[in-house]
Design a protein around this motif. Structure first.
Motif, PDB file in Angstrom:
ATOM      1  N   ALA A 109      -8.245 -48.689 -47.746  1.00 26.87           N
ATOM      2  CA  ALA A 109      -8.527 -50.117 -47.599  1.00 26.87           C
ATOM      3  C   ALA A 109      -7.709 -50.951 -48.582  1.00 26.87           C
ATOM      4  O   ALA A 109      -7.527 -52.147 -48.394  1.00 26.87           O
ATOM      5  N   SER A 110      -7.217 -50.309 -49.654  1.00 26.77           N
ATOM      6  CA  SER A 110      -6.410 -51.024 -50.641  1.00 26.77           C
ATOM      7  C   SER A 110      -5.384 -50.059 -51.228  1.00 26.77           C
ATOM      8  O   SER A 110      -5.447 -48.855 -51.003  1.00 26.77           O
ATOM      9  N   TYR A 111      -4.478 -50.588 -52.004  1.00 26.11           N
ATOM     10  CA  TYR A 111      -3.455 -49.750 -52.634  1.00 26.11           C
ATOM     11  C   TYR A 111      -4.037 -48.850 -53.719  1.00 26.11           C
ATOM     12  O   TYR A 111      -3.411 -47.877 -54.122  1.00 26.11           O
ATOM     13  N   GLU A 112      -5.233 -49.170 -54.181  1.00 24.73           N
ATOM     14  CA  GLU A 112      -5.876 -48.345 -55.203  1.00 24.73           C
ATOM     15  C   GLU A 112      -6.575 -47.119 -54.594  1.00 24.73           C
ATOM     16  O   GLU A 112      -6.874 -46.161 -55.286  1.00 24.73           O
ATOM     17  N   ASP A 113      -6.877 -47.163 -53.290  1.00 22.98           N
ATOM     18  CA  ASP A 113      -7.556 -46.048 -52.619  1.00 22.98           C
ATOM     19  C   ASP A 113      -6.564 -44.928 -52.324  1.00 22.98           C
ATOM     20  O   ASP A 113      -5.376 -45.173 -52.096  1.00 22.98           O
ATOM     21  N   SER A 114      -7.055 -43.711 -52.319  1.00 27.59           N
ATOM     22  CA  SER A 114      -6.170 -42.573 -52.068  1.00 27.59           C
ATOM     23  C   SER A 114      -6.001 -42.336 -50.573  1.00 27.59           C
ATOM     24  O   SER A 114      -6.841 -42.704 -49.757  1.00 27.59           O
ATOM     25  N   VAL A 115      -4.901 -41.730 -50.236  1.00 29.23           N
ATOM     26  CA  VAL A 115      -4.593 -41.373 -48.852  1.00 29.23           C
ATOM     27  C   VAL A 115      -4.900 -39.896 -48.634  1.00 29.23           C
ATOM     28  O   VAL A 115      -5.046 -39.128 -49.584  1.00 29.23           O
ATOM     29  N   TRP A 116      -4.996 -39.491 -47.385  1.00 25.46           N
ATOM     30  CA  TRP A 116      -5.194 -38.092 -47.047  1.00 25.46           C
ATOM     31  C   TRP A 116      -3.956 -37.301 -47.458  1.00 25.46           C
ATOM     32  O   TRP A 116      -2.828 -37.693 -47.166  1.00 25.46           O
ATOM     33  N   MET A 117      -4.139 -36.221 -48.192  1.00 27.14           N
ATOM     34  CA  MET A 117      -3.028 -35.401 -48.653  1.00 27.14           C
ATOM     35  C   MET A 117      -3.030 -34.087 -47.882  1.00 27.14           C
ATOM     36  O   MET A 117      -4.002 -33.336 -47.928  1.00 27.14           O
ATOM     37  N   GLN A 118      -1.939 -33.821 -47.193  1.00 27.49           N
ATOM     38  CA  GLN A 118      -1.790 -32.572 -46.464  1.00 27.49           C
ATOM     39  C   GLN A 118      -1.469 -31.436 -47.415  1.00 27.49           C
ATOM     40  O   GLN A 118      -0.888 -31.659 -48.470  1.00 27.49           O
ATOM     41  N   GLU A 119      -1.821 -30.249 -47.004  1.00 25.90           N
ATOM     42  CA  GLU A 119      -1.365 -29.067 -47.735  1.00 25.90           C
ATOM     43  C   GLU A 119       0.022 -28.713 -47.221  1.00 25.90           C
ATOM     44  O   GLU A 119       0.325 -28.933 -46.050  1.00 25.90           O
ATOM     45  N   PRO A 120       0.876 -28.183 -48.070  1.00 26.98           N
ATOM     46  CA  PRO A 120       2.197 -27.772 -47.592  1.00 26.98           C
ATOM     47  C   PRO A 120       2.044 -26.673 -46.550  1.00 26.98           C
ATOM     48  O   PRO A 120       1.142 -25.846 -46.637  1.00 26.98           O
ATOM     49  N   GLY A 121       2.914 -26.692 -45.577  1.00 26.30           N
ATOM     50  CA  GLY A 121       2.871 -25.664 -44.549  1.00 26.30           C
ATOM     51  C   GLY A 121       3.793 -26.018 -43.404  1.00 26.30           C
ATOM     52  O   GLY A 121       4.450 -27.059 -43.405  1.00 26.30           O
ATOM     53  N   PRO A 122       3.827 -25.164 -42.416  1.00 29.65           N
ATOM     54  CA  PRO A 122       4.735 -25.376 -41.289  1.00 29.65           C
ATOM     55  C   PRO A 122       4.320 -26.579 -40.450  1.00 29.65           C
ATOM     56  O   PRO A 122       3.136 -26.884 -40.324  1.00 29.65           O
ATOM     57  N   THR A 123       5.306 -27.252 -39.906  1.00 29.69           N
ATOM     58  CA  THR A 123       5.083 -28.377 -39.005  1.00 29.69           C
ATOM     59  C   THR A 123       6.041 -28.242 -37.833  1.00 29.69           C
ATOM     60  O   THR A 123       7.231 -28.016 -38.029  1.00 29.69           O
ATOM     61  N   ILE A 124       5.515 -28.382 -36.636  1.00 31.95           N
ATOM     62  CA  ILE A 124       6.341 -28.355 -35.428  1.00 31.95           C
ATOM     63  C   ILE A 124       6.609 -29.797 -35.027  1.00 31.95           C
ATOM     64  O   ILE A 124       5.678 -30.593 -34.915  1.00 31.95           O
ATOM     65  N   PHE A 125       7.856 -30.136 -34.825  1.00 27.55           N
ATOM     66  CA  PHE A 125       8.239 -31.464 -34.343  1.00 27.55           C
ATOM     67  C   PHE A 125       8.913 -31.235 -33.007  1.00 27.55           C
ATOM     68  O   PHE A 125      10.046 -30.752 -32.954  1.00 27.55           O
ATOM     69  N   ALA A 126       8.207 -31.511 -31.900  1.00 23.79           N
ATOM     70  CA  ALA A 126       8.703 -31.114 -30.589  1.00 23.79           C
ATOM     71  C   ALA A 126       8.550 -32.223 -29.552  1.00 23.79           C
ATOM     72  O   ALA A 126       7.463 -32.401 -28.999  1.00 23.79           O
ATOM     73  N   PRO A 127       9.608 -32.954 -29.263  1.00 25.48           N
ATOM     74  CA  PRO A 127       9.540 -33.859 -28.127  1.00 25.48           C
ATOM     75  C   PRO A 127       9.252 -33.028 -26.866  1.00 25.48           C
ATOM     76  O   PRO A 127       9.824 -31.959 -26.685  1.00 25.48           O
ATOM     77  N   MET A 128       8.338 -33.523 -26.049  1.00 25.89           N
ATOM     78  CA  MET A 128       7.932 -32.781 -24.859  1.00 25.89           C
ATOM     79  C   MET A 128       8.465 -33.469 -23.608  1.00 25.89           C
ATOM     80  O   MET A 128       8.482 -34.701 -23.531  1.00 25.89           O
ATOM     81  N   ASP A 129       8.851 -32.674 -22.634  1.00 30.02           N
ATOM     82  CA  ASP A 129       9.295 -33.192 -21.350  1.00 30.02           C
ATOM     83  C   ASP A 129       8.160 -34.000 -20.716  1.00 30.02           C
ATOM     84  O   ASP A 129       6.992 -33.619 -20.818  1.00 30.02           O
ATOM     85  N   MET A 130       8.487 -35.098 -20.083  1.00 32.21           N
ATOM     86  CA  MET A 130       7.470 -35.953 -19.465  1.00 32.21           C
ATOM     87  C   MET A 130       6.605 -35.195 -18.460  1.00 32.21           C
ATOM     88  O   MET A 130       5.456 -35.537 -18.245  1.00 32.21           O
ATOM     89  N   ALA A 131       7.149 -34.149 -17.846  1.00 32.86           N
ATOM     90  CA  ALA A 131       6.412 -33.387 -16.838  1.00 32.86           C
ATOM     91  C   ALA A 131       5.775 -32.123 -17.427  1.00 32.86           C
ATOM     92  O   ALA A 131       5.241 -31.314 -16.675  1.00 32.86           O
ATOM     93  N   SER A 132       5.813 -31.949 -18.726  1.00 33.27           N
ATOM     94  CA  SER A 132       5.292 -30.730 -19.340  1.00 33.27           C
ATOM     95  C   SER A 132       3.804 -30.538 -19.058  1.00 33.27           C
ATOM     96  O   SER A 132       3.004 -31.448 -19.297  1.00 33.27           O
ATOM     97  N   PRO A 133       3.407 -29.355 -18.586  1.00 27.72           N
ATOM     98  CA  PRO A 133       1.982 -29.096 -18.381  1.00 27.72           C
ATOM     99  C   PRO A 133       1.244 -28.921 -19.710  1.00 27.72           C
ATOM    100  O   PRO A 133       0.019 -28.941 -19.741  1.00 27.72           O
ATOM    101  N   ASP A 134       1.974 -28.768 -20.802  1.00 32.48           N
ATOM    102  CA  ASP A 134       1.367 -28.599 -22.123  1.00 32.48           C
ATOM    103  C   ASP A 134       0.931 -29.927 -22.752  1.00 32.48           C
ATOM    104  O   ASP A 134       0.271 -29.932 -23.784  1.00 32.48           O
TER     105      ASP A 134
END
Length: 127
Positions: free
Chosen positions: A35-60
């Motif tokens: 709500a403000s700059y003094e509040d903390s944000v959610w911190m992720q743990e380090p780990g793998p991340t998939i960045f995958a644009p998906m085909d518009m027709a993808s069943p997934d």
């Protein structure tokens, strides 16, 4: 070459942003936006991340959803039990994969969520 070091935010439209933020915080542990700059944000743990644009027709990627997010978890079975105890329907993928285990659910606005317990391909135990 300079490159990005991770995802700094995920922004999407919601019918009731405050209620949806509260749901993610209560059930998945993702802190609501500060709500403000003094509040903390959610911190992720380090780990793998998939960045995958998906085909518009993808069943997934269901056509009727605007968001499909994958969250890493440490213990998929424990997370699924916790969600089910809160009345949230979770579908555990019966198959194990070289990179771990998966489950699927939806948030209250119908956005698709996938939970992923990452396991190194070299150490994937049989289920």
């Amino acid at each position: 070459m300079e490159k990005v070091t991770g995802i700094g935010g995920l922004f999407f439209r919601a019918k009731d942003p405050l209620a949806l933020s509260a749901w993610y915080e209560q059930h998945l542990g993702v802190n609501a936006p500060p709500a403000s700059y003094e509040d903390s944000v959610w911190m992720q743990e380090p780990g793998p991340t998939i960045f995958a644009p998906m085909d518009m027709a993808s069943p997934d990627f269901p056509k009727d959803t605007q968001l499909y997010i994958n969250f890493r978890v440490n213990d998929l079975q424990a997370m699924c039990r916790q969600l089910e105890a809160a009345g949230i329907t979770v579908q555990i993928e019966p198959e194990s994969y070289p990179y771990g285990y998966f489950a699927a659910l939806q948030d209250p606005e119908g956005n698709q969520i996938q939970l992923w317990q990452f396991v190194s391909p070299e150490t994937t135990p049989a289920r």
